[in-house]
Every structure is written in structure tokens, then in C-alpha cells.
Design a protein around this motif. Structure first.
Motif, short mmCIF file in Angstrom:
data_model
loop_
_atom_site.label_atom_id
_atom_site.label_comp_id
_atom_site.label_asym_id
_atom_site.label_seq_id
_atom_site.Cartn_x
_atom_site.Cartn_y
_atom_site.Cartn_z
N HIS A 1 -2.77 -3.74 4.97
CA HIS A 1 -1.45 -4.11 4.84
C HIS A 1 -1.39 -5.61 4.82
O HIS A 1 -1.57 -6.15 5.82
CB HIS A 1 -0.75 -3.56 6.13
N GLU A 2 -0.69 -6.03 3.70
CA GLU A 2 -0.52 -7.37 3.59
C GLU A 2 0.69 -7.75 3.37
O GLU A 2 1.39 -7.47 2.27
CB GLU A 2 -1.25 -7.97 2.39
N PRO A 3 1.54 -8.51 4.29
CA PRO A 3 3.07 -8.80 3.95
C PRO A 3 3.20 -9.45 2.55
O PRO A 3 2.50 -10.36 2.22
CB PRO A 3 3.31 -9.51 5.28
N ASP A 4 4.40 -9.09 2.00
CA ASP A 4 4.71 -9.72 0.82
C ASP A 4 3.80 -9.75 -0.48
O ASP A 4 3.89 -10.39 -1.48
CB ASP A 4 5.05 -11.42 1.32
N HIS B 1 -1.00 2.44 7.32
CA HIS B 1 -0.32 1.85 6.03
C HIS B 1 -0.90 2.75 4.70
O HIS B 1 -2.12 3.15 4.90
CB HIS B 1 -0.80 0.50 5.54
N PHE C 1 4.42 -3.76 11.15
CA PHE C 1 4.85 -4.49 10.15
C PHE C 1 4.46 -6.05 10.91
O PHE C 1 4.03 -6.93 10.30
CB PHE C 1 6.16 -4.91 9.77
#
Length: 612
Positions: free
Chosen positions: A160-163, A430, A608
Motif C-alpha cells: 500500500h503506497e499512498p497517492d 491491501h 491508511f
């Protein structure tokens, strides 16, 4: 089992590993790690394959497997039936050999339709420049996809990598084929879909609708023009409705104890459905506890007297039956690990003060051993599943006192939960992202790790399960009306509504549960196995009318999963046969460690915020 990975590039590019993904894949398969790059002679495309193998059966076979014709297979699965696999053979090699002889899509579909057991795969077919991939009928193995900048990535587990671009689970509605030359020419990827279907059923329209919900941006999906399908490995669900209720009026409080259940069992002793369920379930368990690495052909004891098989264990009906059946198929000298997880609940200030006062009074007034035992405080980890788990352990010890049952108390503090959620679990859960996914994902991750305490002669010592195989009871509630929502649907819509609810449950189990659980358990280099989702078991349950599987006019602890409860009594189990269903997030008490105002379906902000 293994962690599989494939990256398809439609333009010249230099491949670089995402370190987080690589580490996750490596933990899934610690016994062999290997990469392979395939390019067509014109430089039209490039496929990077990677496989990380957990050796589970036969001789260790490194992957990716490339045959003499240049075809490449990465396979994350187990063959429990359908294709013959000899004791020293590895199922990956067997599947590769079978696929290499295929010259048409129908032949490939025939092979995949035959396999009984969980699988996810990616297969490069050099002749024709095709890339095949997909998951089994129930989606028991994880496979994710993402398309970004003319690069399609398929992987067992992601990060999971934000943005950044969002990963999605590959829908378990069939298998997919990409024409690599056509993809290069159009700079887009089109998935040609070959859906799972019961013979004679039209699933084409709903198939694309299901895929569209998780289709990577920039990709399209179409049903194959030939109309070819994979044959469903299970029979259709029995949709029959009873013409009338039983001739005898059923009183809600008629059956509430083990003794009452025995009376009900006696009334059904000649019932064919009840007499057949144990052999079908027993065979499903046997396949899963005996398909182990070819290391002890003489059934000699494992090193250090450690178990090869573990069970996610709450002491409830599902896990108790799995334990009782595993006991019948695992040599008596080998232990069985029972993985019981509990989360520590913070004590309110008033409770802490009361505990201090009680302790002071105890020290002043209790001198005798008897008084000391009476005043002994309970453990802060005595969650509901811990209490029922210990009771279940006693039942199993009575059932087979010669067996060594390693009841592992896996105790988790809030500090450790937050730490491991941030470092590992958020990536594994995720792309699922709800409060329920967080609760179940965390509970299963800690349980599967198997690190805790076992009791010996009134003392406790640190212990970590060495079992590579973990049996889980998922699938029982979905098929036998085990959830409270099934009672609600039954009360509002009767048997017809209940049947439709059960059909929906099984249809969505891949997207709601199985991919997530495979990623979470596999992170420890262990393999999840699901006896209640064995194809023969599901076919048997599907063949029965709903009133033979559950009677929701009876009270909780009896009516739901009635067929299993009667089975438990036949196996010699006791009070566990009438324990009401308790969801894992409440039984382990993880749900009470967080915001009590949350709903299970809410987006989980902890997931998140925690990933790093």
C-alpha cells in the motif's frame, strides 16, 4: 504454495523491484527464489517472472518453470484431486507438463477445470504469444493486478503506497488471456475472459459486470468470442423450498443442550444426509493433512517433536470438527498445534483501582492454598475464544488422550498490534480496507505466526508453532447459515430468502475473505488450507435442501449449522457442539481495542495511516 509475480511491459523499460513487494513475496516462499525474463524476438514485449517457493509436497521444484518449448509457468496452488500426482512428484511440474501439451484454449481450460484444490497462476504460452492467468473457482489463492504506464503487474501480494496507483484483486470469475502482440500494437491491454460456469448456465453478462468493478485503469475485458467456459468444480445449489413446515410444531426452546441435541440426533440416525457428511468432510481433511513435503516417508516423528499441522482454533464447532477429523489422519505420535489468539483489553481506571484493592485484601487474608486458588485473578487475555478454546482442548484430550495437543496461547498487546499493523499487516490486507478487514486480518496474522505460550505441568513456556499447514474453518458459516444475518433474512424472507443469501455468500467469498487470508497467513511462510471449501464438500452441501443444513426456527447454538452440530456429536464432541457462533473479531477481543463507534463496513483509517 509460493509468492508469484509477473510484470508485462509493452514498451522498453528497465525492471526495478519494489523492495516491500519483494520482501513480502520472499516471506511467502522461503525455500526457493528465482527470476526469469522473457522477450519476444522482435522486442514487442517483455515479461519478468518471479517465484518464491514454499516447499509443500513432492521434490522441491524451483519456479518459474520453463519447458522445452519456451513456455513459462508460475503456480501458487495445490492439487488435491483431478490430476494424478505421485508421492515424489511436485504439482507445479505436473501442471507445467500438462499445459505444455495444449495447443488450443479449450485444452488449457480442460486442464484447469480438472484440478481440484486451490490455485493462482500466470502462464506464458510462447506459441501465439499469449499470457494466461487466473484464480481457482473460490479464489483461495491471492492474485492482484495493476496497470500503469503500459506496464501490467500481477502479484500474490502488493504494497500500500499512498497517492499511487491502486491495486485490485483479480476477480475469481474465470481465467484471463492477453494477446501480447495485439496489446503492443494498441498500447492497451485487453483481457479475454473464459468464465467459470455450470453446464447450461449463462454467466456471460454478469461476468463482465463483476470484472469491471476492479478492472485496472486503461484495460478492457471481453468475453472470449468462442464462448468457451471452465466447467464448475461443484454442483449447483439446491434451490428447493419446503412445501410446508414440519408436521410437528417446533418450539423455539425445545433444543438448547447437548442432551437435547443427542435426542435430535437419535431422531435423525437413519438420515442419509447426516450419515454421509462425516466421510466427505473426513476425506477433505485427510487430503490436506497428508499432502506434506516428502521428508518423512516412514512417518518418523518430526524433529523436536514439533507439529506439521496447525488449526486456527477458537473451540467453536468449525475448528473442533477440523481438529477431531485431523486427529483421525495424523499419526498418533505427531502433535497438532491449536492456535488460539487473544488481544489484551485496556483496563478502565476504576477497574484497575478495584484490582489493586482486591490484591491488597488477598495478600492480607489469604494464607492457605485453598484460599489462594479461590482468589486467583483471571488473565487479562481471557477473551471469549480463549475460554472456549481451553474447554475445547479438554474435549479433544478426552477424545484422544494419547495425542499431544499444543494449545498455543497467542497473546497480543495493543502496542504490538500497532507496530505490526504498521510494518506488515496493512500491506497484506491491501487492497481491502474496511474495519472488518483490519480486525480479521490482524487477528489471523498473529494467530498464523503461532508465537505464544503453552502450558506444561502448571507452568507456561514460550513456544512457536513450526507447522507449515494451517487449517481454517472458513466456508462453514457461508454454506450452513452460521451468521446472524442469515437469521434476519430467514425471519424476513423465509427459506427462499435464506437460499439466495447463501448463494450470495459463497459467490463473494473470494473477494471478501480468501485473498486477504491467503496473503496474511502466507506472510509467515505457511499455507492456509480450507477443508470446508473442498470441492466435494461444497458439492455435497450444495446438493442438500437448505432445511437439512440449518433449521433457524431452533435457537442459537443449535439451529445454525445444525448439520455440523449433529456431526460433532457423532464424532464424540460435547459442549462445543452447541456453542453459538461468535465472530473472530469479538471472540479474540480485537474489536474492543479500537473505536467502539466504528462499523465493520467503514473505511479503516488505521490501515491508511499506518503503512510505511
Amino acid at each position: 504454495m509460493c509468492g508469484i509475480f509477473c510484470q508485462l511491459s509493452l514498451s522498453p523499460t528497465t525492471f526495478e523491484w519494489d523492495k516491500t513487494i519483494y520482501e513480502h513475496l520472499k516471506r511467502r516462499g522461503p525455500d526457493s527464489n528465482q527470476d526469469l525474463t522473457v522477450k519476444d524476438k522482435y522486442g514487442t514485449y517483455q515479461c519478468v517472472f518471479s517465484a518464491h517457493v514454499l516447499h509443500m509436497r513432492g521434490l522441491l521444484t524451483p519456479q518459474p518453470v520453463e519447458d522445452d518449448n519456451g513456455n513459462v509457468l508460475v503456480w501458487n496452488g495445490e492439487i488435491f484431486g483431478g490430476l494424478p500426482v505421485m508421492p515424489k512428484e511436485n504439482d507445479t511440474a505436473v501442471v507445467s507438463q500438462c499445459l505444455s501439451s495444449c495447443s488450443s484454449p479449450s485444452q488449457i481450460l480442460s486442464i484447469l477445470s480438472t484440478v481440484r484444490g486451490p490455485w493462482g497462476f500466470v502462464y506464458y504460452q510462447k506459441a501465439g504469444d499469449y499470457l494466461w492467468f487466473g484464480r481457482d473457482f473460490f479464489g483461495r489463492r491471492s492474485l492482484l493486478w495493476m496497470f500503469d504506464a503500459e506496464v501490467l503487474t500481477l502479484t500474490s501480494v502488493a504494497a500500500h503506497e499512498p497517492d499511487q496507483s491502486v491495486w485490485q484483486e483479480v476477480p475469481a470469475v474465470g481465467v484471463y488471456r492477453i494477446d501480447l502482440k495485439a496489446a503492443k500494437e494498441s498500447s492497451t491491454v485487453t483481457f479475454e475472459v473464459y468464465p467459470w460456469a455450470h453446464a447450461g448456465n449463462d454467466v456471460m453478462s454478469t461476468c463482465i459486470e463483476t470484472i469491471s468493478a476492479s478492472l485496472p485503469s486503461g484495460c478492457t475485458a471481453v468475453i472470449n468470442q468462442s464462448g468457451l467456459v471452465l466447467t464448475s468444480p461443484v454442483c449447483p445449489l439446491n434451490m428447493s423450498i419446503p412445501e410446508s413446515l414440519s408436521g410437528t410444531e417446533i418450539h423455539p426452546h425445545m433444543y438448547q443442550s447437548v442432551k437435547d441435541l443427542e435426542q435430535l440426533l437419535a431422531s435423525k440416525e437413519n438420515n442419509d444426509e447426516l450419515n454421509r457428511v462425516i466421510p466427505v468432510l473426513s476425506e477433505a481433511v485427510r487430503r490436506r493433512v497428508q499432502s506434506l513435503p516428502f521428508e518423512n516417508p516412514d512417518n518418523s516423528p518430526p524433529k523436536n517433536d514439533r507439529a506439521s499441522v496447525a488449526i486456527l482454533f477458537s473451540g467453536g464447532i468449525d475448528s473442533m470438527i477440523l481438529a477431531a477429523l485431523a486427529d483421525q489422519h495424523i499419526p498418533a505420535h505427531q502433535p497438532i498445534d491449536l492456535l488460539n489468539v487473544a488481544f489484551k483489553l485496556k483496563e478502565p481506571k476504576k477497574q484497575k483501582e478495584s484490582a489493586k484493592k482486591h490484591k491488597k485484601q488477598k495478600n492480607e487474608s489469604s494464607n492457605s492454598k485453598t484460599d489462594g486458588a479461590a482468589c486467583r485473578t483471571s488473565s487479562p487475555f481471557d477473551a471469549p475464544d480463549r475460554i472456549t478454546g481451553k474447554a475445547g482442548l479438554k474435549e479433544l484430550q478426552n477424545l484422544n488422550p494419547e495425542r499431544r495437543w499444543n494449545f498455543i496461547e497467542i497473546n497480543v498487546t495493543q502496542e504490538e498490534l500497532q507496530k505490526m499493523r504498521q510494518e506488515r499487516i496493512c500491506h497484506l490486507v491491501h487492497p481491502l480496507d474496511t474495519v472488518l478487514d483490519d480486525s480479521i486480518g490482524c487477528a489471523v496474522w498473529f494467530a498464523a505466526r503461532g508465537a505464544g505460550l503453552i502450558s506444561e505441568d502448571s507452568d507456561q513456556r514460550l513456544f512457536t508453532s513450526s507447522a507449515k499447514v494451517i487449517l481454517t474453518g472458513i466456508g462453514a458459516d457461508e454454506q450452513l447459515a452460521g451468521y446472524s444475518r442469515h437469521r434476519v433474512r430467514y425471519k424476513t424472507s423465509g427459506h427462499e430468502g435464506l437460499i439466495h443469501e447463501l448463494a450470495m455468500e459463497l459467490g463473494r467469498i473470494s473477494s471478501r475473505n480468501l485473498g486477504r487470508d491467503d496473503r496474511v497467513i502466507g506472510d509467515h511462510g505457511k499455507e492456509a488450507r480450507f477443508p470446508y471449501l473442498d470441492e466435494d464438500v461444497v458439492s455435497y452441501f450444495n446438493s442438500l435442501p437448505v432445511w437439512e443444513k440449518a433449521d433457524l426456527s431452533l435457537p442459537r447454538g443449535v439451529g445454525e449449522k445444525l448439520l455440523l452440530r449433529l456431526t460433532a456429536r457423532q464424532l464424540g464432541l460435547g459442549q462445543s457442539a452447541v456453542l453459538p457462533k461468535r465472530a473472530m473479531q469479538f471472540g479474540s477481543r480485537i474489536a474492543k481495542m479500537e473505536d467502539n463507534q466504528e462499523k465493520a463496513s467503514d473505511k479503516c483509517t488505521r490501515l491508511f495511516a499506518s503503512c510505511k
